[in-house]
Design an enzyme around this catalytic site. Structure first.
Site, PDB file in Angstrom:
ATOM      1  N   HIS A 121      56.440  57.804  61.239  1.00 47.67           N
ATOM      2  CA  HIS A 121      56.032  57.645  61.414  1.00 47.67           C
ATOM      3  C   HIS A 121      54.249  58.584  62.151  1.00 47.67           C
ATOM      4  O   HIS A 121      53.771  58.711  60.722  1.00 47.67           O
ATOM      5  CB  HIS A 121      56.037  58.585  63.253  1.00 47.67           C
ATOM      6  CG  HIS A 121      55.539  58.727  64.325  1.00 47.67           C
ATOM      7  ND1 HIS A 121      54.228  59.124  64.900  1.00 47.67           N
ATOM      8  CD2 HIS A 121      56.492  57.901  65.231  1.00 47.67           C
ATOM      9  CE1 HIS A 121      54.635  59.106  66.170  1.00 47.67           C
ATOM     10  NE2 HIS A 121      55.733  58.738  66.678  1.00 47.67           N
ATOM     11  N   GLU A 155      52.941  50.230  66.472  1.00 48.19           N
ATOM     12  CA  GLU A 155      52.453  51.485  67.339  1.00 48.19           C
ATOM     13  C   GLU A 155      50.955  52.178  67.457  1.00 48.19           C
ATOM     14  O   GLU A 155      50.461  52.483  66.161  1.00 48.19           O
ATOM     15  CB  GLU A 155      52.966  52.647  67.012  1.00 48.19           C
ATOM     16  CG  GLU A 155      54.661  52.540  67.386  1.00 48.19           C
ATOM     17  CD  GLU A 155      55.428  54.084  67.533  1.00 48.19           C
ATOM     18  OE1 GLU A 155      56.133  53.887  68.469  1.00 48.19           O
ATOM     19  OE2 GLU A 155      55.091  55.261  67.072  1.00 48.19           O
TER      20      GLU A 155
HETATM   21  C1  PEP Z   1      55.905  57.698  69.279  1.00 45.73           C
HETATM   22  O1  PEP Z   1      56.113  58.914  69.583  1.00 45.73           O
HETATM   23  O2  PEP Z   1      56.604  57.266  68.530  1.00 45.73           O
HETATM   24  C2  PEP Z   1      55.683  57.232  71.032  1.00 45.73           C
HETATM   25  C3  PEP Z   1      55.585  55.828  70.798  1.00 45.73           C
HETATM   26  O3  PEP Z   1      55.566  58.249  71.575  1.00 45.73           O
HETATM   27  P1  PEP Z   1      54.720  58.061  73.608  1.00 45.73           P
HETATM   28  O4  PEP Z   1      55.654  57.090  73.760  1.00 45.73           O
HETATM   29  O5  PEP Z   1      54.646  59.866  73.633  1.00 45.73           O
HETATM   30  O6  PEP Z   1      53.436  57.220  72.961  1.00 45.73           O
END
Ligand code: PEP
Length: 255
Positions: free
Chosen positions: A94, A166
């Site tokens: 992450h 992400e």
């Molecule tokens: C995450 O922590 O993987 C994430 C996507 O956070 P958020 O949805 O708060 O942007």
């Protein structure tokens, strides 16, 4: 099938986690068509949440794991311990851990090697910084991250790999990528996995400021297999709306 993963981050104590897990179960009760749902509480709440989820359609995941099998690694939790705690999934790499806990590509790769020897499913997070995107290097960066994470990792046809795209600039900022940008990057990720020769069953999820209002616009894309949700996953009405968006897409598209 769509997959929805809730990353509860460092929110919720044990009692709150139990209540929230019960809330998630209430919101899925009585629905035949459901996305795959995974919730990832803090380590401290795993065993209590596990009890809540027994014999339900909601699975348990962890937010990270250590790089060693066992031994004198104070504060770390091994993949075997997560298995023992009832986790079927674990988030690896992450961006918050990469940025704040020094998780380099080498660390991520070590974890991927360990998890490949277990039945747990890795949720491997990749994503570029704002600078990298502005410089037009986002695709190259993400492909490089994937290559580094999977170097020397043996994933067989029987294995399962979840990759979460992400973008760092979209996490916890309230500014999500556009579905079109996510679809484009998912194509890059699938191509990179083909080049690497990953034999496993792969799903590619989008994560970054997904909420009840925008979830449908991501989930309806055939190239997006699901969403990884942070902040909105600890708000029961938001999470319920995201799960409902997944159900609506599955019903409408018969997937
Ligand atoms: C995450 O922590 O993987 C994430 C996507 O956070 P958020 O949805 O708060 O942007």
């Amino acid at each position: 099938m769509k997959t929805i993963i809730g990353n509860w981050k460092m929110h919720l104590g044990i009692r709150e986690s139990i209540a929230h897990a019960r809330g998630v179960l209430r919101s899925v009760m009585g629905h035949e068509v459901l996305p795959e749902i995974v919730i990832c509480p803090s380590f401290t709440a795993l065993s209590e949440v596990r009890k809540v989820l027994v014999r339900t359609r909601v699975a348990l995941g962890a937010q990270t794991m250590g790089t060693e099998r066992f031994g004198a690694f104070t504060g770390d939790v091994s993949v075997a311990q997560l298995d023992d705690a009832g986790c079927g999934f674990v988030i690896i790499g992450h961006s918050e851990r990469r940025a704040m806990n020094g998780e380099s590509d080498a660390v991520v790769n070590a974890k991927m090697k360990l998890i490949a020897q277990t039945s747990l499913v890795p949720i491997l997070c990749v994503g570029e910084s704002k600078e990298s995107r502005v410089a037009g290097k986002a695709e190259e960066f993400v492909a490089q991250q994937l290559g580094a994470a999977l170097r020397g990792v043996t994933l067989t046809k029987a294995s399962r790999l979840v990759v979460a795209y992400e973008p760092i600039w979209a996490i916890d900022t309230g500014v999500s990528a556009t579905p079109a940008d996510a679809v484009a990057m998912h194509g890059v990720i699938r191509e990179a996995l083909r080049t690497i020769g990953v034999g496993a069953a792969v799903q590619v999820l989008y994560g970054g400021s997904v909420d009840g209002a925008n979830a449908y616009s991501f989930l309806r894309e055939p190239g997006i297999d699901g969403v990884l949700v942070g902040g909105a996953s600890v708000k029961i009405h938001e999470f319920e709306a995201i799960v409902n968006a997944g159900r609506d897409v599955m019903i409408a598209q018969n997937v």
